[in-house]
Design a protein around this motif. Structure first.
Motif, PDB file in Angstrom:
ATOM      1  N   ASP A  90       0.822  -1.249  -0.326  1.00  0.00           N
ATOM      2  CA  ASP A  90       0.095   0.191   0.000  1.00  0.00           C
ATOM      3  C   ASP A  90       1.480   1.122  -0.154  1.00  0.00           C
ATOM      4  O   ASP A  90       0.917   2.136  -0.777  1.00  0.00           O
ATOM      5  N   LYS A  91       2.020   1.130   0.805  1.00  0.00           N
ATOM      6  CA  LYS A  91       2.736   2.671   0.492  1.00  0.00           C
ATOM      7  C   LYS A  91       3.594   2.610  -0.896  1.00  0.00           C
ATOM      8  O   LYS A  91       4.950   3.745  -1.061  1.00  0.00           O
ATOM      9  N   SER A  92       3.614   1.550  -1.821  1.00  0.00           N
ATOM     10  CA  SER A  92       4.263   2.293  -2.843  1.00  0.00           C
ATOM     11  C   SER A  92       3.701   2.928  -3.803  1.00  0.00           C
ATOM     12  O   SER A  92       2.440   2.430  -4.528  1.00  0.00           O
ATOM     13  N   HIS A  93       3.926   3.376  -3.883  1.00  0.00           N
ATOM     14  CA  HIS A  93       3.439   5.098  -4.790  1.00  0.00           C
ATOM     15  C   HIS A  93       3.737   4.448  -6.781  1.00  0.00           C
ATOM     16  O   HIS A  93       4.853   3.416  -6.833  1.00  0.00           O
ATOM     17  N   LEU A  94       2.640   4.337  -7.626  1.00  0.00           N
ATOM     18  CA  LEU A  94       2.207   3.882  -8.930  1.00  0.00           C
ATOM     19  C   LEU A  94       2.132   4.772  -9.850  1.00  0.00           C
ATOM     20  O   LEU A  94       2.209   5.891  -9.751  1.00  0.00           O
ATOM     21  N   LYS A  95       2.704   4.366 -11.073  1.00  0.00           N
ATOM     22  CA  LYS A  95       3.247   5.728 -12.464  1.00  0.00           C
ATOM     23  C   LYS A  95       2.457   4.944 -13.612  1.00  0.00           C
ATOM     24  O   LYS A  95       3.168   3.471 -13.575  1.00  0.00           O
ATOM     25  N   PHE A  96       1.859   5.015 -14.786  1.00  0.00           N
ATOM     26  CA  PHE A  96       1.280   4.755 -15.676  1.00  0.00           C
ATOM     27  C   PHE A  96       2.358   5.675 -16.721  1.00  0.00           C
ATOM     28  O   PHE A  96       2.124   6.862 -16.478  1.00  0.00           O
ATOM     29  N   GLY A  97       2.731   4.703 -17.219  1.00  0.00           N
ATOM     30  CA  GLY A  97       3.904   5.558 -18.151  1.00  0.00           C
ATOM     31  C   GLY A  97       3.669   5.292 -19.666  1.00  0.00           C
ATOM     32  O   GLY A  97       2.447   5.374 -20.437  1.00  0.00           O
ATOM     33  N   LYS A  98       4.625   6.156 -20.403  1.00  0.00           N
ATOM     34  CA  LYS A  98       3.527   6.685 -21.892  1.00  0.00           C
ATOM     35  C   LYS A  98       4.049   5.207 -22.839  1.00  0.00           C
ATOM     36  O   LYS A  98       3.375   5.959 -23.956  1.00  0.00           O
ATOM     37  N   ASP A  99       5.581   4.682 -22.176  1.00  0.00           N
ATOM     38  CA  ASP A  99       4.892   3.156 -22.972  1.00  0.00           C
ATOM     39  C   ASP A  99       3.816   2.705 -22.585  1.00  0.00           C
ATOM     40  O   ASP A  99       3.986   1.574 -22.948  1.00  0.00           O
ATOM     41  N   LEU A 100       2.870   2.933 -21.763  1.00  0.00           N
ATOM     42  CA  LEU A 100       1.454   2.217 -21.426  1.00  0.00           C
ATOM     43  C   LEU A 100       2.018   0.755 -20.496  1.00  0.00           C
ATOM     44  O   LEU A 100       1.326   0.297 -19.787  1.00  0.00           O
ATOM     45  N   ARG A 101       3.672   1.566 -19.444  1.00  0.00           N
ATOM     46  CA  ARG A 101       3.718  -0.039 -19.211  1.00  0.00           C
ATOM     47  C   ARG A 101       3.374   0.799 -17.581  1.00  0.00           C
ATOM     48  O   ARG A 101       3.703   2.197 -16.633  1.00  0.00           O
ATOM     49  N   TRP A 102       3.111   0.084 -16.196  1.00  0.00           N
ATOM     50  CA  TRP A 102       2.864   0.053 -15.443  1.00  0.00           C
ATOM     51  C   TRP A 102       4.371   0.243 -14.188  1.00  0.00           C
ATOM     52  O   TRP A 102       4.784  -0.583 -15.175  1.00  0.00           O
ATOM     53  N   ARG A 103       4.842   0.991 -13.736  1.00  0.00           N
ATOM     54  CA  ARG A 103       5.652   1.048 -12.276  1.00  0.00           C
ATOM     55  C   ARG A 103       5.413   1.404 -10.902  1.00  0.00           C
ATOM     56  O   ARG A 103       4.320   1.793 -11.267  1.00  0.00           O
ATOM     57  N   ALA A 104       6.198   0.900 -10.300  1.00  0.00           N
ATOM     58  CA  ALA A 104       6.443   1.268  -8.714  1.00  0.00           C
ATOM     59  C   ALA A 104       7.168   1.698  -8.455  1.00  0.00           C
ATOM     60  O   ALA A 104       8.216   1.378  -8.711  1.00  0.00           O
ATOM     61  N   SER A 105       7.245   2.786  -6.969  1.00  0.00           N
ATOM     62  CA  SER A 105       8.812   2.753  -6.252  1.00  0.00           C
ATOM     63  C   SER A 105       8.684   1.958  -5.388  1.00  0.00           C
ATOM     64  O   SER A 105       9.807   2.120  -5.055  1.00  0.00           O
ATOM     65  N   ARG A 106       8.330   0.646  -5.565  1.00  0.00           N
ATOM     66  CA  ARG A 106       9.117  -0.105  -3.747  1.00  0.00           C
ATOM     67  C   ARG A 106       9.598  -1.362  -5.524  1.00  0.00           C
ATOM     68  O   ARG A 106       9.193  -1.420  -6.612  1.00  0.00           O
ATOM     69  N   ARG A 129      12.340   6.703  -3.571  1.00  0.00           N
ATOM     70  CA  ARG A 129      11.891   7.331  -3.569  1.00  0.00           C
ATOM     71  C   ARG A 129      12.056   8.093  -2.365  1.00  0.00           C
ATOM     72  O   ARG A 129      13.219   9.177  -2.413  1.00  0.00           O
ATOM     73  N   ASP A 130      13.211   7.597  -1.211  1.00  0.00           N
ATOM     74  CA  ASP A 130      13.924   7.938  -0.268  1.00  0.00           C
ATOM     75  C   ASP A 130      14.534   7.165   0.652  1.00  0.00           C
ATOM     76  O   ASP A 130      15.296   7.001   1.090  1.00  0.00           O
ATOM     77  N   GLY A 131      14.977   5.077  -0.215  1.00  0.00           N
ATOM     78  CA  GLY A 131      16.148   5.176  -0.215  1.00  0.00           C
ATOM     79  C   GLY A 131      15.533   3.978   1.087  1.00  0.00           C
ATOM     80  O   GLY A 131      16.504   3.149   1.783  1.00  0.00           O
ATOM     81  N   SER A 132      14.711   3.913   1.226  1.00  0.00           N
ATOM     82  CA  SER A 132      14.323   2.986   2.766  1.00  0.00           C
ATOM     83  C   SER A 132      14.131   1.244   2.182  1.00  0.00           C
ATOM     84  O   SER A 132      14.118   0.765   1.217  1.00  0.00           O
ATOM     85  N   MET A 133      14.325   0.881   2.847  1.00  0.00           N
ATOM     86  CA  MET A 133      14.397  -1.233   2.516  1.00  0.00           C
ATOM     87  C   MET A 133      14.041  -1.925   3.714  1.00  0.00           C
ATOM     88  O   MET A 133      13.787  -1.475   4.601  1.00  0.00           O
ATOM     89  N   LYS A 134      13.623  -2.607   3.659  1.00  0.00           N
ATOM     90  CA  LYS A 134      12.809  -4.184   4.251  1.00  0.00           C
ATOM     91  C   LYS A 134      13.641  -5.075   4.135  1.00  0.00           C
ATOM     92  O   LYS A 134      13.566  -5.535   2.661  1.00  0.00           O
ATOM     93  N   GLU A 135      14.204  -6.043   4.513  1.00  0.00           N
ATOM     94  CA  GLU A 135      14.661  -6.750   4.423  1.00  0.00           C
ATOM     95  C   GLU A 135      13.755  -7.939   5.325  1.00  0.00           C
ATOM     96  O   GLU A 135      14.101  -8.296   6.859  1.00  0.00           O
ATOM     97  N   VAL A 136      13.571  -9.339   5.325  1.00  0.00           N
ATOM     98  CA  VAL A 136      13.341 -10.158   5.671  1.00  0.00           C
ATOM     99  C   VAL A 136      13.382 -12.151   4.769  1.00  0.00           C
ATOM    100  O   VAL A 136      13.626 -12.096   4.038  1.00  0.00           O
ATOM    101  N   ALA A 137      13.865 -12.139   5.839  1.00  0.00           N
ATOM    102  CA  ALA A 137      14.653 -14.043   5.940  1.00  0.00           C
ATOM    103  C   ALA A 137      13.421 -15.070   6.596  1.00  0.00           C
ATOM    104  O   ALA A 137      13.301 -14.773   7.957  1.00  0.00           O
TER     105      ALA A 137
END
Length: 219
Positions: A90-106, A129-137
């Motif tokens: 839910d915290k991932s921002h989305l973008k619909f590109g000019k090439d008709l492909r979706w992208r996310a910030s995460r 967007r801000d360099g934040s990260m999360k890792e899980v094993a």
């Protein structure tokens, strides 16, 4: 549309506080449609930044370190690397590109390893967007896995499209379907998922894993 609203209300003044010049460009990429008064990254330029980030980290070594095992102990089948834009967060921002492909910030980077009795999962999610990260094993015994699957999903979104040239005008709402793929593994009281949108023919790539899980469930 929300990006323009954010600009008019001053959102852009505080959201970029403390960010690097590159991160500020990425924030604007997700906020604004581009053109008119705003100069934002092109879609392929954003892709290159994501790829550079993906290649800058040795995820496999980080995974093995967190798991605490040597790779020689995890050779039941070859380890698997999955990755792609994270559209489920839910915290991932989305973008619909000019090439008709979706992208996310995460973006997800996932390694899966297999021993004789267990599957080991490592996922690293970074936000451009801000360099934040999360890792899980995580680790699960084959016998505890109740389901595993790849999913293809579609969600409806309203995006701003240009009706005509101009600054701060000429945008109209358009409804577009967003398609994305994920891998899910289910155990009692828990579900592991990761994006596979960056892996061509992902279904074939995880075929050996699915077969091994089926074999282990029959033992």
């Amino acid at each position: 549309m929300a990006g323009l609203f954010g600009f008019l209300t001053g959102e852009s003044k505080w959201i970029t506080t403390g960010l690097t010049p590159e991160q500020k460009k990425i924030v604007k990429y997700f906020q604004y449609e581009g053109g008119g008064c705003f100069r934002v990254l092109k879609d392929d330029s954003y892709d290159q930044l994501v790829l550079a980030k993906l290649n800058s980290i040795d995820f496999k070594s980080r995974a093995l370190e967190l798991i605490g095992l040597d790779e020689d102990q995890l050779r039941e089948i070859p380890p698997l690397f999955l990755h792609g834009f994270n559209f489920r967060d839910d915290k991932s921002h989305l973008k619909f590109g000019k090439d008709l492909r979706w992208r996310a910030s995460r973006y997800d980077a996932t390694w899966l390893f297999f021993s004789d009795t267990q599957i080991y999962m490592y996922k690293y999610t970074f936000d451009m967007r801000d360099g934040s990260m999360k890792e899980v094993a995580l680790e699960y015994f084959y016998k505890d896995i109740t389901n595993f699957m790849t999913t293809d999903e579609k969600e409806s979104h309203v995006v701003a499209a240009k009706a005509k040239k101009g600054c701060l005008k000429g945008l109209v709402p358009v409804r577009i379907l967003r398609e994305y793929s994920s891998f899910l593994l289910v155990v009692p009281s828990d579900t592991f998922f990761c994006s596979i949108s960056g892996v061509p023919n992902a279904e074939a790539a995880i075929g050996a894993m699915k077969q091994k899980l089926r074999e282990k469930k029959l033992i």
